[in-house]
Design a protein around this motif. Structure first.
Motif, PDB file in Angstrom:
ATOM      1  N   GLU A 232       0.846  -1.199   0.000  1.00 48.10           N
ATOM      2  CA  GLU A 232       0.000   0.000   0.000  1.00 48.10           C
ATOM      3  C   GLU A 232       0.885   1.254   0.000  1.00 48.10           C
ATOM      4  N   PRO A 233       0.490   2.278  -0.737  1.00 46.81           N
ATOM      5  CA  PRO A 233      -0.780   2.473  -1.458  1.00 46.81           C
ATOM      6  C   PRO A 233      -0.739   2.051  -2.915  1.00 46.81           C
ATOM      7  N   GLY A 234       0.159   1.170  -3.305  1.00 50.14           N
ATOM      8  CA  GLY A 234       0.223   0.701  -4.677  1.00 50.14           C
ATOM      9  C   GLY A 234       1.054   1.616  -5.554  1.00 50.14           C
ATOM     10  N   LEU A 235       0.701   1.652  -6.828  1.00 56.94           N
ATOM     11  CA  LEU A 235       1.396   2.496  -7.806  1.00 56.94           C
ATOM     12  C   LEU A 235       0.781   3.887  -7.770  1.00 56.94           C
ATOM     13  N   VAL A 236       1.558   4.877  -7.324  1.00 53.32           N
ATOM     14  CA  VAL A 236       1.033   6.231  -7.142  1.00 53.32           C
ATOM     15  C   VAL A 236       2.119   7.251  -7.487  1.00 53.32           C
ATOM     16  N   SER A 237       1.699   8.489  -7.592  1.00 53.48           N
ATOM     17  CA  SER A 237       2.650   9.590  -7.691  1.00 53.48           C
ATOM     18  C   SER A 237       3.638   9.492  -6.528  1.00 53.48           C
ATOM     19  N   CYS A 238       4.929   9.684  -6.797  1.00 51.28           N
ATOM     20  CA  CYS A 238       5.957   9.446  -5.775  1.00 51.28           C
ATOM     21  C   CYS A 238       5.701  10.222  -4.490  1.00 51.28           C
ATOM     22  N   SER A 239       5.138  11.408  -4.587  1.00 52.82           N
ATOM     23  CA  SER A 239       4.904  12.200  -3.375  1.00 52.82           C
ATOM     24  C   SER A 239       3.770  11.637  -2.535  1.00 52.82           C
ATOM     25  N   ARG A 240       2.995  10.695  -3.086  1.00 56.06           N
ATOM     26  CA  ARG A 240       1.870  10.120  -2.338  1.00 56.06           C
ATOM     27  C   ARG A 240       2.167   8.724  -1.816  1.00 56.06           C
ATOM     28  N   TRP A 241       3.419   8.247  -1.976  1.00 53.20           N
ATOM     29  CA  TRP A 241       3.767   6.933  -1.428  1.00 53.20           C
ATOM     30  C   TRP A 241       4.201   7.126   0.028  1.00 53.20           C
ATOM     31  N   ARG A 242       3.274   6.768   0.938  1.00 53.34           N
ATOM     32  CA  ARG A 242       3.528   6.836   2.383  1.00 53.34           C
ATOM     33  C   ARG A 242       4.218   8.144   2.784  1.00 53.34           C
ATOM     34  N   PRO A 243       3.605   9.271   2.501  1.00 52.91           N
ATOM     35  CA  PRO A 243       4.268  10.553   2.769  1.00 52.91           C
ATOM     36  C   PRO A 243       4.520  10.777   4.252  1.00 52.91           C
ATOM     37  N   ASP A 244       5.613  11.444   4.538  1.00 51.00           N
ATOM     38  CA  ASP A 244       5.936  11.856   5.906  1.00 51.00           C
ATOM     39  C   ASP A 244       6.599  13.222   5.800  1.00 51.00           C
ATOM     40  N   THR A 245       7.416  13.573   6.752  1.00 53.32           N
ATOM     41  CA  THR A 245       8.028  14.905   6.731  1.00 53.32           C
ATOM     42  C   THR A 245       8.907  15.127   5.504  1.00 53.32           C
ATOM     43  N   LEU A 246       9.411  14.037   4.907  1.00 59.10           N
ATOM     44  CA  LEU A 246      10.224  14.187   3.696  1.00 59.10           C
ATOM     45  C   LEU A 246       9.404  14.718   2.531  1.00 59.10           C
ATOM     46  N   ALA A 247       8.092  14.556   2.593  1.00 59.58           N
ATOM     47  CA  ALA A 247       7.237  14.992   1.492  1.00 59.58           C
ATOM     48  C   ALA A 247       6.676  16.394   1.711  1.00 59.58           C
ATOM     49  N   LEU A 248       7.038  17.044   2.811  1.00 64.90           N
ATOM     50  CA  LEU A 248       6.524  18.384   3.077  1.00 64.90           C
ATOM     51  C   LEU A 248       6.996  19.349   1.992  1.00 64.90           C
ATOM     52  N   GLY A 249       6.075  20.202   1.564  1.00 67.09           N
ATOM     53  CA  GLY A 249       6.424  21.179   0.544  1.00 67.09           C
ATOM     54  C   GLY A 249       6.309  20.665  -0.874  1.00 67.09           C
ATOM     55  N   LEU A 250       5.978  19.389  -1.040  1.00 64.36           N
ATOM     56  CA  LEU A 250       5.822  18.823  -2.373  1.00 64.36           C
ATOM     57  C   LEU A 250       4.343  18.765  -2.751  1.00 64.36           C
ATOM     58  N   PRO A 251       4.018  18.941  -4.025  1.00 62.32           N
ATOM     59  CA  PRO A 251       2.622  18.773  -4.441  1.00 62.32           C
ATOM     60  C   PRO A 251       2.186  17.324  -4.299  1.00 62.32           C
ATOM     61  N   GLU A 252       0.886  17.105  -4.109  1.00 60.91           N
ATOM     62  CA  GLU A 252       0.392  15.728  -3.985  1.00 60.91           C
ATOM     63  C   GLU A 252       0.622  14.937  -5.264  1.00 60.91           C
ATOM     64  N   GLU A 253       0.604  15.615  -6.386  1.00 60.16           N
ATOM     65  CA  GLU A 253       0.729  14.921  -7.662  1.00 60.16           C
ATOM     66  C   GLU A 253       1.949  15.433  -8.403  1.00 60.16           C
ATOM     67  N   VAL A 254       2.940  14.566  -8.605  1.00 57.53           N
ATOM     68  CA  VAL A 254       4.055  14.850  -9.496  1.00 57.53           C
ATOM     69  C   VAL A 254       3.997  13.827 -10.617  1.00 57.53           C
ATOM     70  N   HIS A 255       4.824  14.015 -11.614  1.00 59.76           N
ATOM     71  CA  HIS A 255       4.729  13.169 -12.811  1.00 59.76           C
ATOM     72  C   HIS A 255       5.733  12.023 -12.787  1.00 59.76           C
ATOM     73  N   GLN A 256       6.242  11.733 -11.609  1.00 61.83           N
ATOM     74  CA  GLN A 256       7.048  10.541 -11.361  1.00 61.83           C
ATOM     75  C   GLN A 256       6.188   9.594 -10.519  1.00 61.83           C
ATOM     76  N   TYR A 257       5.987   8.377 -11.012  1.00 61.51           N
ATOM     77  CA  TYR A 257       5.145   7.392 -10.330  1.00 61.51           C
ATOM     78  C   TYR A 257       6.009   6.217  -9.899  1.00 61.51           C
ATOM     79  N   GLY A 258       5.690   5.678  -8.704  1.00 62.65           N
ATOM     80  CA  GLY A 258       6.480   4.569  -8.214  1.00 62.65           C
ATOM     81  C   GLY A 258       5.689   3.622  -7.349  1.00 62.65           C
ATOM     82  N   ALA A 259       6.332   2.510  -6.992  1.00 63.20           N
ATOM     83  CA  ALA A 259       5.704   1.488  -6.160  1.00 63.20           C
ATOM     84  C   ALA A 259       6.787   0.630  -5.526  1.00 63.20           C
ATOM     85  N   VAL A 260       6.398  -0.063  -4.478  1.00 64.92           N
ATOM     86  CA  VAL A 260       7.241  -1.087  -3.847  1.00 64.92           C
ATOM     87  C   VAL A 260       6.447  -2.391  -3.873  1.00 64.92           C
ATOM     88  N   ALA A 261       7.075  -3.453  -4.369  1.00 63.26           N
ATOM     89  CA  ALA A 261       6.374  -4.727  -4.534  1.00 63.26           C
ATOM     90  C   ALA A 261       7.179  -5.864  -3.925  1.00 63.26           C
TER      91      ALA A 261
END
Length: 264
Positions: A232-261
């Motif tokens: 979880e959360p699957g294949l998503v915009s990189c900024s939406r993969w389990r966001p924490d303080t490292l994602a502060l200041g980033l838009p929810e949607e960027v054009h880089q998508y990633g996942a962990v499987a």
């Protein structure tokens, strides 16, 4: 985006790995790279945020694997130039015994990595000059540095876009995953065609680049994870993969998508 440039460092021609390093705020770049990077930013201002989001995704994924799983080995292919918080550094903060093998086909990248990246005394960091298009060679040589009978994280970060044929990219990924034992993970991201402005900027880049980068619809990535269990959360915009303080200041949607499987 990596080109094989030989052993000499040509500071008169922009190099894509150095441009990416510039976007991440690194210092391993030259004025010619900064000029090219700023020109790309002028066509697509979101590239810097996208680069940061992809880097922070890597950091969160590696930290999750070292904190929450038994993974202590990382096979990072197409690593690019060293920057802040490289794979082995993140892993070894949590588990100092972690081992990382960086693989790139560009001698320039490997030379920089050897000069700049050091390991904790308990772990190991090694470098391999090899091409992702030869997965069996990579696995054979990786076994000299990693115990491939133990769970290993395969890191394919922004590299599959350099494989123009999508079926070849899927085949290479499958063959690499098949060489790893159950309990291993695939960590992947690539840039997508979800922005017309980004597509136009990449087309301009590809017109002059010796190694083009192919943007794809995120749904085209799903076969990379065939036979694997997406975390979880699957294949998503990189900024939406389990966001924490490292994602502060980033838009929810960027054009880089990633996942962990996960490989069962």
């Amino acid at each position: 985006m990596n080109e094989n440039t030989g052993d000499a460092i040509d500071t008169t021609v922009p190099h894509s790995a150095r441009i990416w390093n510039y976007w991440l705020g690194g210092r391993d770049n030259y004025e010619v790279d900064r000029v090219a990077g700023r020109a790309f930013e002028a066509r697509f201002p979101g590239i810097t945020l996208g680069a940061r989001a992809a880097r922070y995704f890597l950091a969160r994924a590696v930290r999750h694997l070292t904190e929450e799983t038994d993974v202590r080995q990382f096979l990072d292919i197409g690593t690019g130039l060293p920057s802040v918080d490289n794979t082995h550094e993140i892993a070894q903060r949590v588990a100092p015994e972690s081992r990382t093998l960086y693989v790139d086909k560009d001698p320039l990248v490997i030379a920089h990595a050897r000069a700049l990246l050091t390991s904790s005394p308990q772990g190991a960091t090694r470098y391999l000059l090899a091409d992702i298009r030869e997965p069996e060679v990579i696995l054979e040589r990786a076994a000299e540095h990693l115990d491939l009978s133990r769970p290993t994280a395969l890191m394919l970060m922004g590299i599959l876009g350099h494989i123009e044929d999508i079926e070849e990219a899927r085949s290479l990924t499958r063959r690499l995953v098949e060489g790893l034992p159950p309990g291993s993970y695939l960590v992947h991201y690539d840039s997508t065609s979800t922005s017309e402005d980004y597509v136009a900027a990449i087309e301009g880049y590809n017109a002059q680049a010796p190694v083009p980068y192919i943007l794809r619809d995120p749904e085209e990535f799903r076969p990379f994870y065939d036979g694997l269990e997406l975390l979880e959360p699957g294949l998503v915009s990189c900024s939406r993969w389990r966001p924490d303080t490292l994602a502060l200041g980033l838009p929810e949607e960027v054009h880089q998508y990633g996942a962990v499987a996960y490989k069962r």
